[in-house]
Each structure stands twice: as C-alpha cells, then as structure tokens.
Design a protein around this motif. Structure first.
Motif, short mmCIF file in Angstrom:
data_model
loop_
_atom_site.label_atom_id
_atom_site.label_comp_id
_atom_site.label_asym_id
_atom_site.label_seq_id
_atom_site.Cartn_x
_atom_site.Cartn_y
_atom_site.Cartn_z
N SER A 124 0.83 -1.21 0.00
CA SER A 124 0.00 0.00 0.00
C SER A 124 0.86 1.25 0.00
O SER A 124 2.03 1.23 0.36
CB SER A 124 -0.94 0.00 1.21
N ILE A 125 0.23 2.35 -0.44
CA ILE A 125 0.85 3.68 -0.44
C ILE A 125 -0.15 4.63 0.22
O ILE A 125 -1.34 4.58 -0.09
CB ILE A 125 1.09 4.22 -1.88
N ASN A 126 0.34 5.50 1.10
CA ASN A 126 -0.47 6.57 1.68
C ASN A 126 0.31 7.85 1.46
O ASN A 126 1.41 8.00 1.99
CB ASN A 126 -0.71 6.35 3.17
N ALA A 127 -0.25 8.78 0.66
CA ALA A 127 0.47 10.01 0.34
C ALA A 127 -0.51 11.07 -0.16
O ALA A 127 -1.65 10.75 -0.49
CB ALA A 127 1.52 9.72 -0.74
N PRO A 128 -0.08 12.34 -0.24
CA PRO A 128 -0.93 13.37 -0.84
C PRO A 128 -1.23 13.03 -2.31
O PRO A 128 -0.39 12.41 -2.97
CB PRO A 128 -0.07 14.64 -0.75
N VAL A 129 -2.40 13.43 -2.79
CA VAL A 129 -2.77 13.10 -4.17
C VAL A 129 -1.85 13.75 -5.20
O VAL A 129 -1.78 13.31 -6.34
CB VAL A 129 -4.24 13.47 -4.49
N SER A 130 -1.10 14.78 -4.79
CA SER A 130 -0.18 15.44 -5.72
C SER A 130 1.19 14.77 -5.75
O SER A 130 2.05 15.15 -6.55
CB SER A 130 -0.03 16.91 -5.34
N ALA A 131 1.41 13.75 -4.90
CA ALA A 131 2.71 13.06 -4.86
C ALA A 131 2.94 12.31 -6.18
O ALA A 131 2.02 11.75 -6.76
CB ALA A 131 2.74 12.09 -3.70
N LYS A 132 4.19 12.34 -6.63
CA LYS A 132 4.55 11.62 -7.86
C LYS A 132 4.99 10.21 -7.51
O LYS A 132 5.71 9.99 -6.53
CB LYS A 132 5.71 12.33 -8.56
N VAL A 133 4.52 9.24 -8.30
CA VAL A 133 4.90 7.84 -8.12
C VAL A 133 5.34 7.26 -9.47
O VAL A 133 5.00 7.79 -10.52
CB VAL A 133 3.74 6.98 -7.55
N GLN A 134 6.07 6.15 -9.39
CA GLN A 134 6.49 5.46 -10.61
C GLN A 134 5.38 4.53 -11.07
O GLN A 134 4.81 3.79 -10.27
CB GLN A 134 7.74 4.63 -10.35
N VAL A 135 5.08 4.58 -12.37
CA VAL A 135 4.11 3.67 -12.96
C VAL A 135 4.89 2.79 -13.94
O VAL A 135 5.49 3.29 -14.89
CB VAL A 135 2.99 4.45 -13.70
N PRO A 136 4.92 1.46 -13.69
CA PRO A 136 5.71 0.59 -14.56
C PRO A 136 5.09 0.46 -15.95
O PRO A 136 3.87 0.53 -16.10
CB PRO A 136 5.67 -0.76 -13.84
N ILE A 137 5.93 0.31 -16.95
CA ILE A 137 5.45 0.08 -18.30
C ILE A 137 5.36 -1.44 -18.46
O ILE A 137 6.37 -2.14 -18.44
CB ILE A 137 6.37 0.73 -19.34
N ILE A 138 4.13 -1.95 -18.57
CA ILE A 138 3.87 -3.38 -18.66
C ILE A 138 3.74 -3.75 -20.14
O ILE A 138 2.92 -3.19 -20.86
CB ILE A 138 2.56 -3.76 -17.92
N ASP A 139 4.57 -4.67 -20.57
CA ASP A 139 4.56 -5.11 -21.96
C ASP A 139 3.90 -6.48 -22.02
O ASP A 139 4.44 -7.46 -21.52
CB ASP A 139 6.01 -5.17 -22.47
N LYS A 140 2.68 -6.54 -22.60
CA LYS A 140 1.97 -7.81 -22.73
C LYS A 140 2.35 -8.42 -24.08
O LYS A 140 2.22 -7.77 -25.11
CB LYS A 140 0.46 -7.59 -22.63
N ARG A 141 2.80 -9.68 -24.06
CA ARG A 141 3.28 -10.32 -25.29
C ARG A 141 2.69 -11.71 -25.44
O ARG A 141 2.21 -12.30 -24.49
CB ARG A 141 4.81 -10.41 -25.25
N LYS A 142 2.77 -12.22 -26.68
CA LYS A 142 2.33 -13.58 -26.97
C LYS A 142 3.54 -14.43 -27.31
O LYS A 142 4.48 -13.97 -27.95
CB LYS A 142 1.38 -13.59 -28.18
N GLY A 143 3.47 -15.67 -26.88
CA GLY A 143 4.55 -16.59 -27.19
C GLY A 143 3.98 -17.97 -27.44
O GLY A 143 2.81 -18.24 -27.20
N GLN A 144 4.84 -18.85 -27.95
CA GLN A 144 4.44 -20.23 -28.20
C GLN A 144 5.31 -21.13 -27.32
O GLN A 144 6.52 -20.96 -27.25
CB GLN A 144 4.63 -20.59 -29.67
N VAL A 145 4.66 -22.09 -26.67
CA VAL A 145 5.39 -23.02 -25.80
C VAL A 145 6.20 -23.96 -26.68
O VAL A 145 5.66 -24.63 -27.57
CB VAL A 145 4.42 -23.83 -24.92
N VAL A 146 7.53 -23.99 -26.47
CA VAL A 146 8.41 -24.87 -27.22
C VAL A 146 8.56 -26.19 -26.48
O VAL A 146 8.42 -27.26 -27.06
CB VAL A 146 9.80 -24.21 -27.44
N SER A 147 8.85 -26.11 -25.17
CA SER A 147 8.97 -27.33 -24.36
C SER A 147 8.68 -27.00 -22.91
O SER A 147 8.75 -25.85 -22.49
CB SER A 147 10.36 -27.93 -24.51
N ILE A 148 8.37 -28.05 -22.15
CA ILE A 148 8.08 -27.91 -20.73
C ILE A 148 8.98 -28.87 -19.97
O ILE A 148 9.05 -30.05 -20.30
CB ILE A 148 6.59 -28.23 -20.43
#
Length: 129
Positions: free
Chosen positions: A57-81
C-alpha cells in the motif's frame, strides 16, 4: 527504453499499475480523503505485487509523484516444458526469440508444447499470464 514513467497519485485508476518498493503492482483499491484546513487531499492505494502476489500500500498526498511501470503484454508459443525444474521454454511470436521462464504457482491453464501463451514483461522480469 524506460521501464517506468512518473505520474501523480490522482491520475491512477483501479486495475492499472504502480511501483511500490521497486515492484510492479496492480491497483485493487483507491480511497481519497478531502483536504483539511491546513493540508492537501490524501490518497490510500492498496495493490498486489504482480510477481509475488503480496499486498502492498501507499499513503500520500494526491499530488505526490509515483512510478508507474510500463507493462509489456506479449504472446509466445510453448516450445517445451521441463516438469522437473518447473520451467517452460517459450518463443516470442514477434521477435522469434526463445527463452526459459519459471511456471508461476498461480498459473491456472494447462501448458502443452505448441500452445500459445500470454506473458508480461515488467522491470526486467517476466511472468506467464
């Protein structure tokens, strides 16, 4: 390429992402309080870590700056398990790069060779979806 960007707490929404303790987390609730006589409005954000599932959790003033991660959603094919080491080898369907990753404990669907899977890349870490 940057792994995160800066945003004010007031810009965040439920279902989006925020960095808490250098871990990308998905926001599950946001509550804000009204500004007081001598202060600014405060925000309380509850989130779950994408990779460990831990609540944070985070508790801070609404004007506080925070880091927002860049999430990269990708597709792949299973080669082996590899059942013994609990790893899966995946080929990215865009770059055709192959790599191994751990099968996370909360992964629900059945993995089989040749099947398409979704995975995310955030902060130099990967997870099966």
């Amino acid at each position: 390429m940057a792994e995160w960007e800066m945003k004010e707490l007031r810009e965040l929404k439920i279902g989006r992402y925020v960095n808490i303790d250098d871990s990308p987390c998905k926001i599950i609730s946001i509550t804000t309080s009204k500004p007081g006589k001598h202060g600014s409005a405060k925000a309380s954000i509850e989130a779950t870590d994408l990779f460990t599932g831990a609540k944070k959790s985070i508790n801070a003033p609404v004007s506080a700056k925070v880091q927002v991660p860049i999430i990269d959603k990708r597709k792949g094919q299973v080669v082996s398990i590899d059942e013994s080491s609990n790893e899966v080898q995946i080929m990215d369907l865009e770059t055709f790069e192959t790599f191994s990753m751990q099968i996370n404990d909360d992964h629900e669907s059945v993995l089989e060779a040749g099947a398409e899977v979704m995975y995310i890349v955030a902060m130099d870490r990967m997870k099966l979806m």
